[in-house]
Design a protein around this motif. Structure first.
Motif, short mmCIF file in Angstrom:
data_model
loop_
_atom_site.label_atom_id
_atom_site.label_comp_id
_atom_site.label_asym_id
_atom_site.label_seq_id
_atom_site.Cartn_x
_atom_site.Cartn_y
_atom_site.Cartn_z
N SER A 269 0.87 -1.09 -0.03
CA SER A 269 -0.15 0.06 -0.13
C SER A 269 0.88 1.15 0.07
O SER A 269 2.01 1.16 0.37
CB SER A 269 -0.74 -0.08 1.17
N ILE A 270 0.40 2.37 -0.53
CA ILE A 270 1.24 3.53 -0.63
C ILE A 270 0.73 4.33 0.82
O ILE A 270 1.62 5.21 1.03
CB ILE A 270 0.58 4.35 -1.82
N LEU A 271 -0.37 3.92 1.44
CA LEU A 271 -0.38 4.82 2.33
C LEU A 271 0.65 4.78 3.57
O LEU A 271 1.03 5.77 4.21
CB LEU A 271 -1.69 4.25 3.26
N PRO A 272 1.28 3.67 3.86
CA PRO A 272 2.38 3.82 4.94
C PRO A 272 3.67 4.67 4.50
O PRO A 272 4.35 5.08 5.05
CB PRO A 272 2.60 2.48 5.27
N LEU A 273 3.63 4.48 3.31
CA LEU A 273 4.58 5.41 2.51
C LEU A 273 4.65 6.75 2.77
O LEU A 273 5.49 7.46 3.04
CB LEU A 273 4.80 5.01 0.90
N LEU A 274 3.16 7.12 2.82
CA LEU A 274 2.90 8.44 2.68
C LEU A 274 3.03 9.02 4.22
O LEU A 274 3.67 10.03 4.48
CB LEU A 274 1.53 8.79 2.40
N VAL A 275 2.77 8.17 4.90
CA VAL A 275 2.90 8.27 6.59
C VAL A 275 4.45 8.72 6.87
O VAL A 275 4.79 9.55 7.62
CB VAL A 275 2.58 7.38 7.38
N LEU A 276 5.28 7.78 6.39
CA LEU A 276 6.41 7.62 6.40
C LEU A 276 7.40 9.05 5.99
O LEU A 276 8.04 9.91 6.66
CB LEU A 276 7.48 6.67 5.94
N LEU A 277 6.95 9.09 4.71
CA LEU A 277 7.51 10.52 4.08
C LEU A 277 7.13 12.03 4.69
O LEU A 277 7.53 12.91 4.60
CB LEU A 277 7.14 10.19 2.47
N ALA A 278 5.75 11.94 5.31
CA ALA A 278 5.26 13.02 5.74
C ALA A 278 5.92 13.18 7.07
O ALA A 278 6.34 14.40 7.63
CB ALA A 278 3.73 12.84 6.20
N GLY A 279 6.41 12.28 7.87
CA GLY A 279 7.19 12.17 9.11
C GLY A 279 8.38 12.84 8.80
O GLY A 279 8.82 13.86 9.60
N VAL A 280 9.16 12.41 7.65
CA VAL A 280 10.46 12.95 7.34
C VAL A 280 10.43 14.25 6.81
O VAL A 280 11.31 14.91 6.97
CB VAL A 280 10.96 11.84 6.31
N GLY A 281 9.36 14.24 5.96
CA GLY A 281 9.25 15.72 5.14
C GLY A 281 8.83 16.92 6.18
O GLY A 281 9.45 18.07 5.97
N VAL A 282 8.06 16.54 7.27
CA VAL A 282 8.24 17.53 8.31
C VAL A 282 9.40 18.26 8.95
O VAL A 282 9.65 19.29 9.06
CB VAL A 282 7.16 17.18 9.30
N VAL A 283 10.17 17.25 9.38
CA VAL A 283 11.58 17.53 9.74
C VAL A 283 12.44 18.32 8.83
O VAL A 283 12.99 19.56 9.16
CB VAL A 283 12.35 16.28 10.27
N LEU A 284 12.47 17.54 7.56
CA LEU A 284 13.30 18.25 6.57
C LEU A 284 12.84 19.43 5.96
O LEU A 284 13.67 20.54 5.55
CB LEU A 284 13.40 17.36 5.50
N GLY A 285 11.40 20.07 6.11
CA GLY A 285 10.83 21.11 5.92
C GLY A 285 11.24 22.18 6.88
O GLY A 285 11.82 23.28 6.20
N LEU A 286 11.49 21.79 7.98
CA LEU A 286 12.20 22.82 9.05
C LEU A 286 13.60 22.94 8.92
O LEU A 286 14.23 24.31 8.80
CB LEU A 286 12.04 22.23 10.40
#
Length: 368
Positions: A134-151
Protein backbone atom coordinates in the motif's frame (compact mmCIF):
# COMPACT_ATOMS: atom_id res chain seq x y z
CA UNK A 1 36.93 -5.21 22.91
CA UNK A 2 34.73 -4.33 19.96
CA UNK A 3 34.97 -7.80 18.47
CA UNK A 4 36.69 -11.09 18.96
CA UNK A 5 38.10 -11.08 15.42
CA UNK A 6 39.52 -8.43 13.10
CA UNK A 7 36.78 -6.34 11.53
CA UNK A 8 37.17 -5.11 7.97
CA UNK A 9 34.75 -2.27 8.66
CA UNK A 10 36.73 -1.12 11.68
CA UNK A 11 39.99 -1.14 9.71
CA UNK A 12 38.42 0.89 6.92
CA UNK A 13 37.13 3.44 9.45
CA UNK A 14 40.58 3.73 11.05
CA UNK A 15 42.25 4.25 7.66
CA UNK A 16 39.76 6.98 6.70
CA UNK A 17 40.19 8.74 10.05
CA UNK A 18 43.96 8.57 9.57
CA UNK A 19 43.75 10.01 6.05
CA UNK A 20 41.48 12.73 7.40
CA UNK A 21 44.02 13.74 10.06
CA UNK A 22 46.77 13.90 7.42
CA UNK A 23 44.55 15.87 5.01
CA UNK A 24 43.54 18.44 7.65
CA UNK A 25 47.18 18.83 8.74
CA UNK A 26 48.20 19.44 5.14
CA UNK A 27 45.36 21.89 4.46
CA UNK A 28 45.95 23.88 7.66
CA UNK A 29 49.76 24.07 7.53
CA UNK A 30 49.67 27.45 5.74
CA UNK A 31 47.57 29.04 8.51
CA UNK A 32 50.44 29.08 11.01
CA UNK A 33 53.36 27.94 8.84
CA UNK A 34 53.48 24.86 11.04
CA UNK A 35 52.13 21.32 10.88
CA UNK A 36 51.30 21.55 14.58
CA UNK A 37 48.64 24.28 14.42
CA UNK A 38 45.36 24.90 16.31
CA UNK A 39 43.12 23.50 13.54
CA UNK A 40 45.15 20.29 13.33
CA UNK A 41 45.19 19.87 17.12
CA UNK A 42 41.42 20.34 17.34
CA UNK A 43 40.86 17.81 14.57
CA UNK A 44 43.04 15.25 16.35
CA UNK A 45 40.83 15.83 19.40
CA UNK A 46 37.73 15.28 17.26
CA UNK A 47 39.24 12.08 15.88
CA UNK A 48 39.81 10.78 19.41
CA UNK A 49 36.25 11.69 20.46
CA UNK A 50 34.90 9.99 17.34
CA UNK A 51 36.50 6.77 18.59
CA UNK A 52 34.73 7.26 21.91
CA UNK A 53 31.43 7.85 20.05
CA UNK A 54 31.97 4.65 18.05
CA UNK A 55 32.57 2.56 21.18
CA UNK A 56 29.58 4.04 23.03
CA UNK A 57 27.26 3.41 20.07
CA UNK A 58 28.59 -0.14 19.77
CA UNK A 59 27.78 -0.87 23.44
CA UNK A 60 24.05 -0.14 23.01
CA UNK A 61 22.00 -3.14 21.75
CA UNK A 62 20.31 -2.36 18.45
CA UNK A 63 16.96 -3.43 19.91
CA UNK A 64 17.04 -0.27 22.03
CA UNK A 65 17.31 1.94 18.95
CA UNK A 66 14.33 0.18 17.40
CA UNK A 67 12.24 0.55 20.56
CA UNK A 68 12.84 4.30 20.64
CA UNK A 69 12.57 5.09 16.94
CA UNK A 70 9.53 7.35 17.55
CA UNK A 71 11.47 9.19 20.26
CA UNK A 72 14.28 9.66 17.72
CA UNK A 73 11.82 11.38 15.38
CA UNK A 74 10.49 13.60 18.17
CA UNK A 75 14.04 14.60 19.12
CA UNK A 76 14.84 15.42 15.48
CA UNK A 77 11.69 17.55 15.27
CA UNK A 78 12.54 19.32 18.53
CA UNK A 79 16.09 20.14 17.41
CA UNK A 80 14.84 21.37 14.02
CA UNK A 81 12.47 23.74 15.83
CA UNK A 82 14.94 24.91 18.49
CA UNK A 83 17.62 25.96 16.03
CA UNK A 84 15.19 28.39 14.38
CA UNK A 85 14.48 30.22 17.66
CA UNK A 86 16.53 33.43 18.09
CA UNK A 87 18.71 33.22 21.16
CA UNK A 88 18.99 29.43 20.91
CA UNK A 89 20.06 28.97 17.30
CA UNK A 90 23.31 30.68 16.31
CA UNK A 91 23.05 32.83 13.20
CA UNK A 92 26.13 32.78 10.97
CA UNK A 93 26.73 33.24 7.26
CA UNK A 94 23.08 33.99 6.55
CA UNK A 95 21.85 30.78 8.19
CA UNK A 96 20.83 29.49 11.59
CA UNK A 97 22.25 25.97 11.81
CA UNK A 98 23.95 25.62 15.20
CA UNK A 99 22.86 25.44 18.83
CA UNK A 100 25.38 26.63 21.40
CA UNK A 101 25.93 24.55 24.53
CA UNK A 102 28.47 26.99 26.00
CA UNK A 103 31.62 24.87 25.56
CA UNK A 104 30.72 23.51 22.14
CA UNK A 105 28.12 23.87 19.39
CA UNK A 106 25.81 21.32 17.79
CA UNK A 107 25.19 21.44 14.05
CA UNK A 108 21.56 20.41 14.10
CA UNK A 109 21.37 19.00 10.58
CA UNK A 110 24.22 16.57 11.34
CA UNK A 111 22.46 15.22 14.44
CA UNK A 112 19.15 14.97 12.59
CA UNK A 113 20.63 12.56 10.02
CA UNK A 114 21.12 9.54 12.36
CA UNK A 115 17.87 10.29 14.19
CA UNK A 116 15.94 10.11 10.93
CA UNK A 117 17.77 6.92 9.90
CA UNK A 118 16.71 5.28 13.18
CA UNK A 119 13.13 6.48 12.69
CA UNK A 120 12.98 5.20 9.08
CA UNK A 121 14.44 1.81 10.01
CA UNK A 122 12.12 1.44 13.00
CA UNK A 123 9.04 2.40 11.02
CA UNK A 124 9.89 -0.05 8.23
CA UNK A 125 10.59 -2.81 10.75
CA UNK A 126 7.04 -2.40 12.07
CA UNK A 127 5.39 -1.95 8.66
CA UNK A 128 7.65 -3.91 6.31
CA UNK A 129 4.99 -5.91 4.48
CA UNK A 130 2.45 -3.06 4.44
CA UNK A 131 4.91 -0.76 2.65
CA UNK A 132 5.20 -3.36 -0.13
CA UNK A 133 1.44 -3.43 -0.71
CA UNK A 134 0.00 0.00 0.00
CA UNK A 135 1.02 3.59 -0.60
CA UNK A 136 -0.54 4.78 2.68
CA UNK A 137 2.31 3.69 5.01
CA UNK A 138 4.76 5.26 2.55
CA UNK A 139 2.90 8.55 2.80
CA UNK A 140 2.96 8.37 6.60
CA UNK A 141 6.71 7.75 6.62
CA UNK A 142 7.47 10.47 4.07
CA UNK A 143 5.23 12.91 5.94
CA UNK A 144 7.19 12.28 9.14
CA UNK A 145 10.53 12.75 7.39
CA UNK A 146 9.18 15.68 5.34
CA UNK A 147 8.08 17.69 8.38
CA UNK A 148 11.60 17.57 9.84
CA UNK A 149 13.29 18.29 6.53
CA UNK A 150 10.86 21.14 5.89
CA UNK A 151 12.17 22.81 9.04
CA UNK A 152 15.77 22.11 7.97
CA UNK A 153 15.07 24.00 4.71
CA UNK A 154 14.30 27.07 6.83
CA UNK A 155 17.81 27.09 8.37
CA UNK A 156 18.55 26.95 5.36
CA UNK A 157 20.37 23.66 4.66
CA UNK A 158 19.30 22.39 1.26
CA UNK A 159 22.18 19.89 1.07
CA UNK A 160 20.96 17.87 4.06
CA UNK A 161 17.41 17.92 2.69
CA UNK A 162 18.56 16.64 -0.70
CA UNK A 163 20.66 13.84 0.81
CA UNK A 164 18.13 12.67 3.39
CA UNK A 165 15.28 12.85 0.90
CA UNK A 166 17.27 10.71 -1.55
CA UNK A 167 18.31 8.26 1.19
CA UNK A 168 14.68 7.86 2.32
CA UNK A 169 13.44 6.99 -1.19
CA UNK A 170 16.41 4.67 -1.78
CA UNK A 171 15.78 2.78 1.48
CA UNK A 172 12.12 2.38 0.48
CA UNK A 173 13.27 0.94 -2.86
CA UNK A 174 15.51 -1.55 -1.03
CA UNK A 175 12.54 -2.38 1.23
CA UNK A 176 10.77 -3.48 -1.99
CA UNK A 177 8.13 -0.76 -2.09
CA UNK A 178 6.22 -0.72 -5.38
CA UNK A 179 8.01 1.22 -8.12
CA UNK A 180 4.74 2.86 -9.20
CA UNK A 181 4.32 4.27 -5.71
CA UNK A 182 7.92 5.49 -5.61
CA UNK A 183 7.62 7.16 -9.03
CA UNK A 184 4.46 8.94 -7.91
CA UNK A 185 6.06 10.17 -4.69
CA UNK A 186 9.24 11.07 -6.58
CA UNK A 187 7.31 13.35 -8.93
CA UNK A 188 5.99 15.27 -5.93
CA UNK A 189 9.52 15.53 -4.55
CA UNK A 190 10.85 16.91 -7.85
CA UNK A 191 8.04 19.48 -7.86
CA UNK A 192 9.10 20.53 -4.38
CA UNK A 193 12.73 20.88 -5.46
CA UNK A 194 11.61 23.02 -8.41
CA UNK A 195 9.63 25.25 -6.04
CA UNK A 196 12.67 25.67 -3.79
CA UNK A 197 14.77 26.72 -6.78
CA UNK A 198 12.13 29.27 -7.79
CA UNK A 199 11.75 30.70 -4.29
CA UNK A 200 15.50 31.08 -3.72
CA UNK A 201 17.19 32.84 -6.67
CA UNK A 202 20.70 32.15 -5.33
CA UNK A 203 20.18 28.46 -6.12
CA UNK A 204 19.52 29.33 -9.77
CA UNK A 205 22.68 31.43 -9.68
CA UNK A 206 24.67 28.43 -8.46
CA UNK A 207 23.23 26.32 -11.25
CA UNK A 208 24.30 28.92 -13.83
CA UNK A 209 27.75 28.95 -12.23
CA UNK A 210 27.97 25.18 -12.55
CA UNK A 211 27.14 25.32 -16.27
CA UNK A 212 29.67 28.07 -16.97
CA UNK A 213 32.06 28.62 -14.03
CA UNK A 214 34.65 30.63 -15.99
CA UNK A 215 32.16 33.02 -17.58
CA UNK A 216 28.77 33.14 -15.87
CA UNK A 217 30.25 32.15 -12.51
CA UNK A 218 32.74 34.98 -12.46
CA UNK A 219 30.18 37.42 -13.85
CA UNK A 220 27.68 36.46 -11.11
CA UNK A 221 30.45 36.54 -8.45
CA UNK A 222 29.71 32.90 -7.58
CA UNK A 223 32.44 30.98 -9.36
CA UNK A 224 35.40 31.72 -7.08
CA UNK A 225 35.33 28.46 -5.11
CA UNK A 226 34.60 26.25 -8.10
CA UNK A 227 37.24 27.73 -10.39
CA UNK A 228 39.94 27.41 -7.71
CA UNK A 229 38.81 23.84 -7.06
CA UNK A 230 39.10 22.97 -10.75
CA UNK A 231 42.58 24.51 -10.87
CA UNK A 232 43.53 22.26 -7.93
CA UNK A 233 42.59 19.16 -9.92
CA UNK A 234 44.65 20.40 -12.87
CA UNK A 235 47.74 21.13 -10.77
CA UNK A 236 47.65 17.76 -9.02
CA UNK A 237 48.07 15.67 -12.18
CA UNK A 238 48.98 12.02 -11.41
CA UNK A 239 51.25 12.18 -8.37
CA UNK A 240 50.37 15.58 -6.86
CA UNK A 241 52.50 18.51 -5.74
CA UNK A 242 53.29 16.99 -2.33
CA UNK A 243 51.71 17.21 1.12
CA UNK A 244 51.52 20.75 2.43
CA UNK A 245 52.63 22.30 -0.86
CA UNK A 246 49.23 22.93 -2.45
CA UNK A 247 48.71 26.50 -3.64
CA UNK A 248 44.98 26.69 -4.35
CA UNK A 249 43.95 25.91 -0.75
CA UNK A 250 45.22 29.37 0.21
CA UNK A 251 42.64 30.91 -2.15
CA UNK A 252 39.74 28.47 -1.82
CA UNK A 253 37.29 29.23 1.02
CA UNK A 254 36.35 26.15 3.10
CA UNK A 255 39.31 24.18 1.71
CA UNK A 256 39.45 22.35 5.06
CA UNK A 257 35.91 20.95 4.83
CA UNK A 258 33.59 21.63 1.87
CA UNK A 259 36.47 21.60 -0.68
CA UNK A 260 39.00 19.32 1.00
CA UNK A 261 38.88 16.74 -1.81
CA UNK A 262 40.21 19.35 -4.26
CA UNK A 263 43.21 19.89 -1.98
CA UNK A 264 43.76 16.13 -1.72
CA UNK A 265 43.69 15.93 -5.52
CA UNK A 266 46.20 18.78 -5.84
CA UNK A 267 48.68 17.51 -3.25
CA UNK A 268 48.45 13.76 -3.81
CA UNK A 269 47.19 13.66 -7.40
CA UNK A 270 45.16 10.89 -8.97
CA UNK A 271 46.88 8.33 -6.76
CA UNK A 272 45.88 9.87 -3.41
CA UNK A 273 42.39 10.86 -4.56
CA UNK A 274 41.78 7.32 -5.85
CA UNK A 275 42.90 5.79 -2.55
CA UNK A 276 40.46 7.97 -0.60
CA UNK A 277 37.60 7.17 -2.98
CA UNK A 278 38.49 3.48 -2.92
CA UNK A 279 38.38 3.38 0.89
CA UNK A 280 34.99 5.12 0.93
CA UNK A 281 33.60 2.74 -1.71
CA UNK A 282 34.91 -0.26 0.22
CA UNK A 283 33.31 1.07 3.42
CA UNK A 284 29.93 1.52 1.73
CA UNK A 285 30.18 -1.93 0.10
CA UNK A 286 31.01 -3.57 3.43
CA UNK A 287 28.05 -1.89 5.19
CA UNK A 288 25.80 -3.01 2.33
CA UNK A 289 26.94 -6.60 2.84
CA UNK A 290 26.12 -6.37 6.55
CA UNK A 291 22.66 -5.05 5.62
CA UNK A 292 22.02 -7.97 3.26
CA UNK A 293 23.12 -10.49 5.91
CA UNK A 294 20.72 -8.94 8.44
CA UNK A 295 17.86 -9.11 5.95
CA UNK A 296 18.54 -12.80 5.29
CA UNK A 297 18.29 -13.34 9.05
CA UNK A 298 14.88 -11.55 9.10
CA UNK A 299 16.22 -8.65 11.17
CA UNK A 300 14.54 -5.83 9.28
CA UNK A 301 15.45 -2.91 11.54
CA UNK A 302 19.16 -3.74 11.47
CA UNK A 303 19.08 -4.23 7.70
CA UNK A 304 17.28 -0.96 6.94
CA UNK A 305 19.52 0.95 9.34
CA UNK A 306 22.66 -0.40 7.67
CA UNK A 307 21.29 0.39 4.22
CA UNK A 308 20.54 3.91 5.42
CA UNK A 309 24.06 4.38 6.79
CA UNK A 310 25.64 3.06 3.57
CA UNK A 311 23.47 5.32 1.41
CA UNK A 312 24.11 8.36 3.61
CA UNK A 313 27.90 7.96 3.46
CA UNK A 314 27.83 7.06 -0.24
CA UNK A 315 25.60 9.91 -1.37
CA UNK A 316 27.39 12.48 0.79
CA UNK A 317 30.79 11.43 -0.57
CA UNK A 318 29.43 11.42 -4.13
CA UNK A 319 27.98 14.92 -3.84
CA UNK A 320 31.09 16.30 -2.11
CA UNK A 321 33.37 14.98 -4.86
CA UNK A 322 30.89 16.08 -7.53
CA UNK A 323 30.79 19.62 -6.15
CA UNK A 324 34.59 19.78 -6.02
CA UNK A 325 34.83 18.53 -9.61
CA UNK A 326 32.14 20.87 -10.92
CA UNK A 327 29.54 18.17 -11.55
CA UNK A 328 26.99 19.38 -8.96
CA UNK A 329 26.12 22.91 -7.76
CA UNK A 330 28.01 24.13 -4.71
CA UNK A 331 26.71 22.63 -1.45
CA UNK A 332 28.12 22.82 2.06
CA UNK A 333 28.75 19.08 2.50
CA UNK A 334 31.77 17.50 4.15
CA UNK A 335 33.69 14.51 2.83
CA UNK A 336 32.83 11.70 5.30
CA UNK A 337 35.59 11.00 7.87
CA UNK A 338 38.04 13.27 6.00
CA UNK A 339 36.86 16.88 6.32
CA UNK A 340 37.64 19.03 9.34
CA UNK A 341 34.86 19.35 11.91
CA UNK A 342 33.58 17.63 15.00
CA UNK A 343 29.84 17.19 14.42
CA UNK A 344 30.03 15.21 11.18
CA UNK A 345 32.95 13.09 12.39
CA UNK A 346 31.27 12.18 15.69
CA UNK A 347 27.89 11.38 14.11
CA UNK A 348 29.28 9.23 11.29
CA UNK A 349 31.60 7.38 13.69
CA UNK A 350 28.67 6.66 16.01
CA UNK A 351 26.79 5.21 13.02
CA UNK A 352 29.79 2.98 12.26
CA UNK A 353 29.64 1.81 15.88
CA UNK A 354 25.99 0.81 15.39
CA UNK A 355 26.84 -1.09 12.22
CA UNK A 356 29.73 -2.87 13.96
CA UNK A 357 27.27 -4.02 16.64
CA UNK A 358 24.93 -5.33 13.95
CA UNK A 359 27.84 -7.09 12.22
CA UNK A 360 28.80 -8.79 15.49
CA UNK A 361 25.19 -9.92 16.05
CA UNK A 362 25.07 -11.31 12.50
CA UNK A 363 28.27 -13.24 13.17
CA UNK A 364 26.94 -14.73 16.41
CA UNK A 365 23.66 -15.72 14.73
CA UNK A 366 25.49 -17.41 11.88
CA UNK A 367 27.78 -19.39 14.21
CA UNK A 368 24.87 -20.87 16.18
Amino acid sequence: MIASRPQTLLYLWLLLIGFGVIAVASVSVHLANSWLNPMFIRHVGYAFLSGVALVLAYMIPTERYCQFHRAAWLLALLLACLVLIPGIGIESGGGRRWISLHYFTIQVSEVIKPLLLIFIAGYLANNFERTQRSILPLLVLLAGVGVVLGLVVLEPDFGTVAIMGTVTVAVLFLAKAKLSHLFLLGSFALSGIGALLYLEPYRVTRLMTLLSPWEEGIKLNEGYQLTNSLISFGRGEFTGTGLGTGLQKTFTPASHNDFIFATIAEETGVIGASIVLGLLMALVYRIGNIARTSLRQDRCFESMLCYGVALLIGFQALIHVGVNAGIFPTKGLTLPFISYGGNSLLVLSALIGMVLRIDKTNELSTSK
